[in-house]
Scaffold this motif. Structure first.
Motif, PDB file in Angstrom:
ATOM      1  N   THR A 180       0.834  -1.189   0.000  1.00 42.38           N
ATOM      2  CA  THR A 180       0.000   0.000   0.000  1.00 42.38           C
ATOM      3  C   THR A 180       0.874   1.245   0.000  1.00 42.38           C
ATOM      4  OG1 THR A 180      -1.675   1.250   1.248  1.00 42.38           O
ATOM      5  CG2 THR A 180      -0.150  -0.101   2.518  1.00 42.38           C
ATOM      6  N   ALA A 181       0.349   2.322  -0.537  1.00 44.09           N
ATOM      7  CA  ALA A 181       1.066   3.596  -0.507  1.00 44.09           C
ATOM      8  C   ALA A 181       0.872   4.332   0.808  1.00 44.09           C
ATOM      9  CB  ALA A 181       0.611   4.486  -1.662  1.00 44.09           C
ATOM     10  N   ASP A 182      -0.011   3.818   1.657  1.00 47.88           N
ATOM     11  CA  ASP A 182      -0.325   4.486   2.922  1.00 47.88           C
ATOM     12  C   ASP A 182       0.294   3.738   4.094  1.00 47.88           C
ATOM     13  OD1 ASP A 182      -1.966   6.410   1.634  1.00 47.88           O
ATOM     14  OD2 ASP A 182      -3.587   4.931   1.531  1.00 47.88           O
ATOM     15  N   LEU A 183       0.788   4.484   5.047  1.00 47.50           N
ATOM     16  CA  LEU A 183       1.323   3.928   6.288  1.00 47.50           C
ATOM     17  C   LEU A 183       0.173   3.737   7.264  1.00 47.50           C
ATOM     18  CD1 LEU A 183       3.616   3.166   8.241  1.00 47.50           C
ATOM     19  CD2 LEU A 183       3.922   5.618   8.702  1.00 47.50           C
ATOM     20  N   ASP A 184      -0.156   2.480   7.579  1.00 50.99           N
ATOM     21  CA  ASP A 184      -1.276   2.247   8.482  1.00 50.99           C
ATOM     22  C   ASP A 184      -0.788   1.786   9.846  1.00 50.99           C
ATOM     23  OD1 ASP A 184      -0.767  -0.542   8.311  1.00 50.99           O
ATOM     24  OD2 ASP A 184      -2.090  -0.733   6.582  1.00 50.99           O
ATOM     25  N   ASP A 185      -1.718   1.706  10.796  1.00 52.98           N
ATOM     26  CA  ASP A 185      -1.361   1.416  12.182  1.00 52.98           C
ATOM     27  C   ASP A 185      -0.795   0.013  12.357  1.00 52.98           C
ATOM     28  OD1 ASP A 185      -2.139   3.938  12.953  1.00 52.98           O
ATOM     29  OD2 ASP A 185      -4.141   3.325  13.617  1.00 52.98           O
ATOM     30  N   TYR A 238       6.560  -2.385  12.784  1.00 48.90           N
ATOM     31  CA  TYR A 238       7.830  -1.666  12.712  1.00 48.90           C
ATOM     32  C   TYR A 238       8.345  -1.347  14.119  1.00 48.90           C
ATOM     33  CZ  TYR A 238      11.159   2.058  11.537  1.00 48.90           C
ATOM     34  OH  TYR A 238      12.296   2.836  11.426  1.00 48.90           O
ATOM     35  N   SER A 239       7.436  -1.056  15.027  1.00 48.09           N
ATOM     36  CA  SER A 239       7.830  -0.704  16.397  1.00 48.09           C
ATOM     37  C   SER A 239       8.467  -1.877  17.132  1.00 48.09           C
ATOM     38  CB  SER A 239       6.622  -0.180  17.182  1.00 48.09           C
ATOM     39  OG  SER A 239       5.699  -1.218  17.432  1.00 48.09           O
ATOM     40  N   ILE A 245       8.764   7.336  17.808  1.00 52.03           N
ATOM     41  CA  ILE A 245       8.443   8.606  18.456  1.00 52.03           C
ATOM     42  C   ILE A 245       7.150   9.113  17.834  1.00 52.03           C
ATOM     43  CG2 ILE A 245       9.211  10.961  18.943  1.00 52.03           C
ATOM     44  CD1 ILE A 245      12.077  10.019  18.541  1.00 52.03           C
ATOM     45  N   PRO A 246       6.099   9.294  18.618  1.00 47.56           N
ATOM     46  CA  PRO A 246       4.820   9.748  18.052  1.00 47.56           C
ATOM     47  C   PRO A 246       5.008  10.952  17.133  1.00 47.56           C
ATOM     48  CG  PRO A 246       4.549   9.220  20.373  1.00 47.56           C
ATOM     49  CD  PRO A 246       6.016   9.130  20.096  1.00 47.56           C
ATOM     50  N   ASP A 247       4.348  10.911  16.001  1.00 44.29           N
ATOM     51  CA  ASP A 247       4.376  11.956  14.977  1.00 44.29           C
ATOM     52  C   ASP A 247       5.707  11.991  14.214  1.00 44.29           C
ATOM     53  OD1 ASP A 247       1.782  12.742  15.618  1.00 44.29           O
ATOM     54  OD2 ASP A 247       2.492  14.153  17.137  1.00 44.29           O
ATOM     55  N   VAL A 248       6.822  11.914  14.934  1.00 49.21           N
ATOM     56  CA  VAL A 248       8.116  11.989  14.266  1.00 49.21           C
ATOM     57  C   VAL A 248       8.319  10.781  13.350  1.00 49.21           C
ATOM     58  CG1 VAL A 248      10.618  11.932  14.596  1.00 49.21           C
ATOM     59  CG2 VAL A 248       9.191  13.390  16.053  1.00 49.21           C
ATOM     60  N   THR A 249       8.075   9.582  13.877  1.00 49.68           N
ATOM     61  CA  THR A 249       8.296   8.362  13.088  1.00 49.68           C
ATOM     62  C   THR A 249       7.432   8.355  11.832  1.00 49.68           C
ATOM     63  OG1 THR A 249       8.918   7.099  15.049  1.00 49.68           O
ATOM     64  CG2 THR A 249       8.186   5.845  13.121  1.00 49.68           C
ATOM     65  N   HIS A 286       6.222   6.439  -1.575  1.00 51.77           N
ATOM     66  CA  HIS A 286       6.615   5.313  -0.727  1.00 51.77           C
ATOM     67  C   HIS A 286       5.633   4.172  -0.889  1.00 51.77           C
ATOM     68  CE1 HIS A 286       4.026   8.019   1.497  1.00 51.77           C
ATOM     69  NE2 HIS A 286       5.028   8.852   1.640  1.00 51.77           N
ATOM     70  N   LEU A 287       6.120   2.968  -0.631  1.00 51.93           N
ATOM     71  CA  LEU A 287       5.302   1.769  -0.651  1.00 51.93           C
ATOM     72  C   LEU A 287       5.622   0.952   0.597  1.00 51.93           C
ATOM     73  CD1 LEU A 287       5.779   0.718  -4.384  1.00 51.93           C
ATOM     74  CD2 LEU A 287       3.703   1.708  -3.386  1.00 51.93           C
ATOM     75  N   PHE A 288       4.584   0.451   1.241  1.00 54.07           N
ATOM     76  CA  PHE A 288       4.744  -0.332   2.457  1.00 54.07           C
ATOM     77  C   PHE A 288       4.258  -1.753   2.197  1.00 54.07           C
ATOM     78  CE2 PHE A 288       4.173   4.088   3.619  1.00 54.07           C
ATOM     79  CZ  PHE A 288       5.221   4.306   4.505  1.00 54.07           C
TER      80      PHE A 288
END
Length: 347
Positions: free
Chosen positions: A206-211, A217-218, A224-228, A238-240
């Motif tokens: 997907t092109a979107d970073l989802d939860d 990844y965590s 870091i919230p927001d930063v990551t 980007h592709l995930f």
């Protein structure tokens, strides 16, 4: 195109296919469309300007049929993925990893991301800083001090180079900066990597970073919230990719254990798309599922997706002493291109 055209930076090399306007001087049987290949030099709400070999071409937006970023023209001969010089590859790879803040010192780029990843918090010293070298280092140290971060420089060179043999490296070492471990730049053709697909579980891209991807990844590093999310989503494109449990995956792998059917990713990877290249990173496999080719499967699937989107070249970074990973990547089709090392200011 694989990335939104408005995200392509001014100066990028592009190819734009567009419809020709009505021209009474042009024979009716002539072509209805043409391509402009060159550097993107301007962009407005109504038109884009491409500097081609024959001069500037202004293209009304409503005539654009397709457009994409393509790799910069390399200055060396050879296989396309090995043709870029060290400096050229650094420019290509730089935007494939995001940063919360970017600033310029001449041609150099200063990046800061609250300490999340070395790439997101270091200087990319490619080109001319526009000031004497000693002054440039002074400004770097001041810039990072204001942000409460250690000054850090990503210094690149040929495989096996010594930082002390580089003028910037020598200046930093003279000031007491320390050199960290070496990192190896590997490059490849997407075709070769896609062809190495071992098959296996489905890969979701997907092109979107989802939860769910971020939660996986965590497991490999602190976030870091927001930063990551800003860093991971900060490339021009980007592709995930992920492989998740479910659909009989645990049974296929012989790992039907308590909790193994939870709908969560057990392997992930990311491509950062910039300058017509795909930068592979953030590869991770759950320890309980390693040794089963999931990382290879994701890498090949992402390469195939990039190729389908018109991107034909890949790069990645791996620690130079990680012999196991390097052997795996080389078996897939990656080749050694160059090294870089992070130098960090004292204190």
């Amino acid at each position: 195109m694989p990335t939104p055209f408005d995200a392509v930076h001014i100066g990028a090399r592009v190819v734009v296919r567009y419809r020709l306007g009505t021209d009474p001087q042009r024979p009716a049987e002539g072509p209805s469309m043409t391509d402009a290949t060159g550097d993107l030099v301007a962009r407005t709400d109504s038109a884009v300007v491409v500097l081609t070999r024959r001069g500037e071409v202004t293209i009304p937006r409503d005539r654009i049929v397709a457009a994409k970023e393509i790799p910069p023209r390399p200055s060396r001969r050879g296989a396309p993925h090995l043709a870029p010089t060290v400096a050229e590859l650094q420019r290509i790879a730089g935007p494939s990893w995001g940063a919360v803040e970017r600033d310029r010192l001449g041609d150099w780029e200063l990046r800061a991301s609250a300490g999340f990843t070395q790439r997101g918090n270091s200087v990319l010293p490619v080109g001319d800083p526009g000031v004497p070298l000693a002054d440039a280092v002074d400004r770097i140290e001041e810039w990072y001090a204001v942000r409460g971060l250690p000054a850090k420089v990503a210094l690149a060179g040929p495989v096996g180079f010594e930082p002390a043999d580089d003028s910037l490296g020598a200046e930093l070492l003279r000031r007491g900066w320390t050199a960290g471990d070496r990192t190896l730049n590997l490059t490849a053709a997407c075709d070769a990597i896609a062809a190495a697909d071992p098959g296996g579980p489905d890969v979701r891209i997907t092109a979107d970073l989802d939860d769910t991807w971020l939660a996986a990844y965590s497991q490999s590093r602190a976030v870091i919230p927001d930063v990551t999310t800003t860093v991971l989503g900060g490339s021009p494109g980007h592709l995930f990719g992920s492989i998740s449990l479910g659909g009989g995956l645990a049974q296929k792998l012989g790992l039907s254990t308590p909790g193994s059917r939870a709908p969560r990713p057990v392997a992930i990877g990311r491509l950062g798309l910039a300058h017509g290249w795909a930068g592979l990173g953030a590869l991770w496999t759950d320890p309980g599922f390693r040794g089963r080719g999931l990382g290879t499967r994701i890498t090949a699937a992402l390469a195939a997706r990039a190729r389908a989107d018109g991107i034909h070249l890949m790069h990645l970074q791996v620690e130079a002493d990680n012999d196991v990973a390097i052997r795996v990547y080389e078996r897939l089709g990656f080749a050694r291109h160059s090294n870089y090392v992070y130098l960090t200011a004292p204190g």
